[in-house]
Design an enzyme around this catalytic site. Structure first.
Site, PDB file in Angstrom:
ATOM      1  N   GLU A  37      34.117  52.626  27.404  1.00 26.84           N
ATOM      2  CA  GLU A  37      33.321  53.443  28.321  1.00 26.84           C
ATOM      3  C   GLU A  37      33.210  54.888  27.852  1.00 26.84           C
ATOM      4  OE1 GLU A  37      31.468  52.325  30.488  1.00 26.84           O
ATOM      5  OE2 GLU A  37      32.240  50.302  30.767  1.00 26.84           O
ATOM      6  N   TYR A 120      31.335  58.348  36.683  1.00 23.91           N
ATOM      7  CA  TYR A 120      30.862  57.084  36.128  1.00 23.91           C
ATOM      8  C   TYR A 120      32.000  56.246  35.548  1.00 23.91           C
ATOM      9  CZ  TYR A 120      29.527  53.675  32.769  1.00 23.91           C
ATOM     10  OH  TYR A 120      29.496  52.504  32.075  1.00 23.91           O
ATOM     11  N   ASP A 138      25.193  54.757  36.229  1.00 20.10           N
ATOM     12  CA  ASP A 138      24.901  55.497  34.998  1.00 20.10           C
ATOM     13  C   ASP A 138      23.392  55.718  34.948  1.00 20.10           C
ATOM     14  OD1 ASP A 138      23.906  53.001  34.473  1.00 20.10           O
ATOM     15  OD2 ASP A 138      24.466  53.040  32.373  1.00 20.10           O
TER      16      ASP A 138
END
Length: 302
Positions: A37, A120, A138
């Site tokens: 991520e 996020y 996102d």
DNA sequence: CACACGTGGAG
DNA sequence: TCTCCAAGTGT
């Protein structure tokens, strides 16, 4: 068309069409997902793939990374861009060891408190690594929701609380199904409902898309400010860091001076790298990546 | 809230 | 060529 069936449509499409990305595998650790991520922030999948593989091979658990220097992390980061992320990921590994026994926590508030982990990423890890029900918003999800639900050509430039609420309302009640739906929304935005040339002909929600229903008004140009690069401090930082990354220790100031003619700008860029924890002075007139090895004894810097 | 922060590929 | 943009975060 209920919110639930919207998620169902996208989820079913995802199950048939999802890309085979390694961090989506069944036995991927929360740490590996967290690393993916962070690397994927503002960075295309194809560029992340090889770096992610190498990173996890070398540092399969947070403690392994925490035990090494930021310089090693910066080098392993390669040319992914935004190298501060590498430093933050290293800081994150240290924090995981210090505060969480070397494990990635499953609580949203604890995830949010980690370096480099924002709105996020915290939700992405909570959902994808731990199967929790959180809106994961996102740029892809915001675009999908803006178009298909709100009927607008594009989402706003930044994520707002309202975006989280709007997305949360689309999620199935069951946590595992919600996490799957979030991944599906992101995938749809990434490969079908793209920014420039959406492939509506193959979109699973085309029949219920508010944007299509309202005539699909063309996106109104760039939502963001033009992001110039040439001639900016960013470019100079990149040039300086490239030299330091490829060196094996301290680099003499004169060698750094060669990367950019403007003394004022070059000095400012170097100072910025120091401030950001990427670079540190090494001796009188040399610099090195933070934590990097000192110059070999008796060896003159060249 | 605006701005800084890398890099490289596609159109 | 040149613009746009790719799973954001921190200040």
């Amino acid at each position: 068309m209920t919110e639930q069936s919207f998620a169902d449509r996208v989820s079913r499409w995802y199950e048939q069409n999802a890309r085979d990305l390694p961090w989506r595998g069944p036995d991927v650790s929360p740490w590996a997902i967290l690393v993916s991520e962070v690397m994927l922030q503002q960075t295309p999948v194809v560029r992340v793939l090889p770096v992610w593989e190498a990173w996890l091979a070398r540092w399969p658990v947070p403690a392994a990374l925490a035990a090494e220097s930021p310089a090693d992390a910066i080098r392993m980061w390669g040319r992914l861009g935004y190298p501060r992320r590498a430093v933050r990921l290293h800081e994150c590994a240290v924090a995981l060891v210090d505060r969480h026994g070397g494990e990635v926590p499953d609580r949203l508030d604890q995830l949010l408190a980690l370096p480099g982990v924002g709105t996020y990423t915290a939700r992405a890890v909570a959902a994808f690594a731990f199967g929790q029900r959180h809106p994961v918003v996102d740029t892809n999800v915001r675009r999908v929701v803006a178009r298909a639900v709100a009927g607008e050509p594009d989402a706003g430039p930044t994520t707002r609380p309202a975006d989280l609420v709007a997305t949360e309302e689309l999620l199935p009640v069951e946590p595992a199904a919600a996490a799957l739906a979030s991944a599906a929304f992101m995938e749809l935005g990434a490969v079908v409902c793209t920014a420039r040339s959406p492939r509506c002909a193959v979109c699973p929600v085309e029949p219920v898309c508010a944007w299509r229903a309202s005539g699909q008004e063309a996106p109104t140009g760039p939502t963001r400010r033009p992001q110039r690069y040439a001639g900016t401090d960013r470019q100079v930082r990149g040039l300086l860091l490239a030299v330091l990354r490829e060196a094996t220790g301290p680099v003499p100031r004169p060698r750094l001076d060669q990367v950019w003619a403007d003394d004022v700008q070059r000095s400012r860029a170097l100072a910025g790298l120091v401030t950001d924890g990427l670079v540190e002075p090494a001796g009188e007139a040399a610099y090195r990546l933070v934590g990097d090895a000192p110059a070999p004894a008796g060896q003159p810097l060249t």
